[in-house]
Motif scaffolding. Structure first.
Motif, short mmCIF file in Angstrom:
data_model
loop_
_atom_site.label_atom_id
_atom_site.label_comp_id
_atom_site.label_asym_id
_atom_site.label_seq_id
_atom_site.Cartn_x
_atom_site.Cartn_y
_atom_site.Cartn_z
N ASN A 193 46.23 40.71 82.24
CA ASN A 193 46.66 41.93 81.57
C ASN A 193 46.02 43.08 82.34
N VAL A 194 46.81 43.72 83.20
CA VAL A 194 46.24 44.75 84.07
C VAL A 194 46.14 46.11 83.38
N SER A 195 46.67 46.20 82.16
CA SER A 195 46.60 47.48 81.43
C SER A 195 45.17 47.78 81.00
N HIS A 196 44.80 49.05 81.05
CA HIS A 196 43.49 49.47 80.55
C HIS A 196 43.59 50.11 79.17
N THR A 197 44.81 50.13 78.62
CA THR A 197 45.00 50.78 77.32
C THR A 197 45.71 49.90 76.29
N GLU A 198 46.40 48.83 76.75
CA GLU A 198 47.20 48.01 75.84
C GLU A 198 46.75 46.55 75.89
N CYS A 199 46.69 45.92 74.73
CA CYS A 199 46.48 44.47 74.66
C CYS A 199 47.81 43.76 74.97
N ALA A 200 47.73 42.47 75.22
CA ALA A 200 48.93 41.66 75.44
C ALA A 200 48.78 40.35 74.67
N THR A 201 49.92 39.82 74.23
CA THR A 201 49.93 38.56 73.49
C THR A 201 51.06 37.70 74.05
N SER A 202 50.77 36.42 74.30
CA SER A 202 51.79 35.54 74.88
C SER A 202 51.81 34.20 74.16
N LEU A 203 52.98 33.57 74.15
CA LEU A 203 53.19 32.28 73.51
C LEU A 203 53.37 31.24 74.60
N HIS A 204 52.53 30.19 74.60
CA HIS A 204 52.53 29.19 75.67
C HIS A 204 52.87 27.81 75.11
N LEU A 205 53.71 27.11 75.83
CA LEU A 205 54.00 25.72 75.51
C LEU A 205 53.61 24.86 76.70
N TYR A 206 52.79 23.83 76.46
CA TYR A 206 52.38 22.90 77.51
C TYR A 206 52.84 21.50 77.12
N SER A 207 53.53 20.83 78.04
CA SER A 207 53.97 19.46 77.78
C SER A 207 53.80 18.61 79.04
N PRO A 208 53.15 17.43 78.94
CA PRO A 208 52.37 17.00 77.78
C PRO A 208 51.12 17.84 77.60
N PRO A 209 50.52 17.80 76.40
CA PRO A 209 49.31 18.58 76.16
C PRO A 209 48.18 18.15 77.11
N PHE A 210 47.29 19.07 77.43
CA PHE A 210 46.13 18.72 78.26
C PHE A 210 44.93 19.54 77.84
N ASP A 211 43.73 19.02 78.12
CA ASP A 211 42.53 19.72 77.68
C ASP A 211 41.59 20.07 78.82
N HIS A 212 42.07 19.89 80.06
CA HIS A 212 41.28 20.34 81.20
C HIS A 212 42.23 20.70 82.34
N CYS A 213 41.74 21.50 83.25
CA CYS A 213 42.53 21.85 84.43
C CYS A 213 41.58 22.16 85.58
N ASN A 214 42.12 22.51 86.72
CA ASN A 214 41.30 22.90 87.86
C ASN A 214 41.40 24.41 88.06
N ALA A 215 40.25 25.06 88.20
CA ALA A 215 40.20 26.48 88.52
C ALA A 215 39.76 26.62 89.97
N PHE A 216 40.35 27.59 90.67
CA PHE A 216 40.15 27.72 92.12
C PHE A 216 39.51 29.06 92.47
N ASP A 217 38.60 29.00 93.44
CA ASP A 217 37.98 30.21 93.98
C ASP A 217 38.95 30.82 94.99
N GLN A 218 39.36 32.06 94.77
CA GLN A 218 40.38 32.68 95.62
C GLN A 218 39.91 32.80 97.07
N ARG A 219 38.64 33.02 97.29
CA ARG A 219 38.14 33.23 98.65
C ARG A 219 38.01 31.93 99.42
#
Length: 218
Positions: free
Chosen positions: A162-188
């Motif tokens: 959410n790049v706005s500095h004045t507004e919040c954002a709300t999103s609805l996500h569907l994941y199939s199949p469900p999962f409880d972990h993922c991999n996060a990556f260092d951009q550099r």
């Protein structure tokens, strides 16, 4: 033809792209959940159909506000429905300037619909062994209210902000199949860490015992 990587065998669900079949337009969030339950009762899921169904629901804040729990310091994940074990449906709440890490989706399928505000999605290629100048961006776009995006691991990795500095954002996500972990990556560097995801709330109720665990994904 199956879209993306095959989902885990124990679910026996294939995701395909095919001609869109007409479905009833969900008028309320409860209608949407019922339609999604019907669609995911099949063993063959049409990705475009799910996108169309989620886009066709016109966001009404009074219907989802009870799930929308914001945190001052980071975005939150709030469980709405467990989809009979076939999918997780959740609402993510993004304060001003909040964003996710660059992350994958653990061989699952991710649908992301904007309920309010705007979110910027930046797509990245999977990192090679040798990274020069950081991870490679493929594309970026700004998602508007009621739009529904789709990603899986064969499409790439993404960061959502959410790049706005004045507004919040709300999103609805569907994941199939469900999962409880993922991999996060260092951009550099492209280095990855496995991250456990938790819910800030479930069915509108706070889950305080899970606050200490990192949830850097979306």
């Amino acid at each position: 033809s199956a879209l993306g990587r095959t989902v885990s065998a124990e679910h026996n669900t294939s995701f395909t792209i095919m001609d869109h079949t007409e479905v009833m337009k969900p008028e309320t969030l409860d209608d949407l959940i019922k339609v999604l339950h019907q669609v995911f009762s099949s063993d063959c899921i049409n990705v475009e159909e799910v996108q169309n169904i989620m886009e066709s629901y016109e966001s009404k804040p009074q219907e989802w506000m009870k799930y929308a729990k914001f945190d001052q310091f980071r975005y939150t994940r709030n469980l709405v429905d467990e989809g009979n074990g076939k999918f997780n449906l959740m609402i993510l709440c993004w304060g001003e300037g909040h964003g996710s890490s660059i992350h994958d989706h653990t061989d699952s399928h991710c649908f992301m619909k904007l309920l309010q505000g705007q979110l910027k999605e930046t797509l990245f290629e999977w990192p090679d062994k040798k990274i020069h100048g950081g991870m490679k961006r493929k594309s970026e776009r700004v998602l508007q209210e009621n739009q529904c995006a789709y990603i899986n691991d064969s499409i790439g990795l993404h960061r959502v902000e959410n790049v706005s500095h004045t507004e919040c954002a709300t999103s609805l996500h569907l994941y199939s199949p469900p999962f409880d972990h993922c991999n996060a990556f260092d951009q550099r560097t492209g280095h990855k860490n496995t991250v456990k995801m938790t819910f800030w709330s479930k069915y509108g109720e706070r889950t305080p015992f899970e606050t200490s665990i990192s949830q850097e994904n979306n």
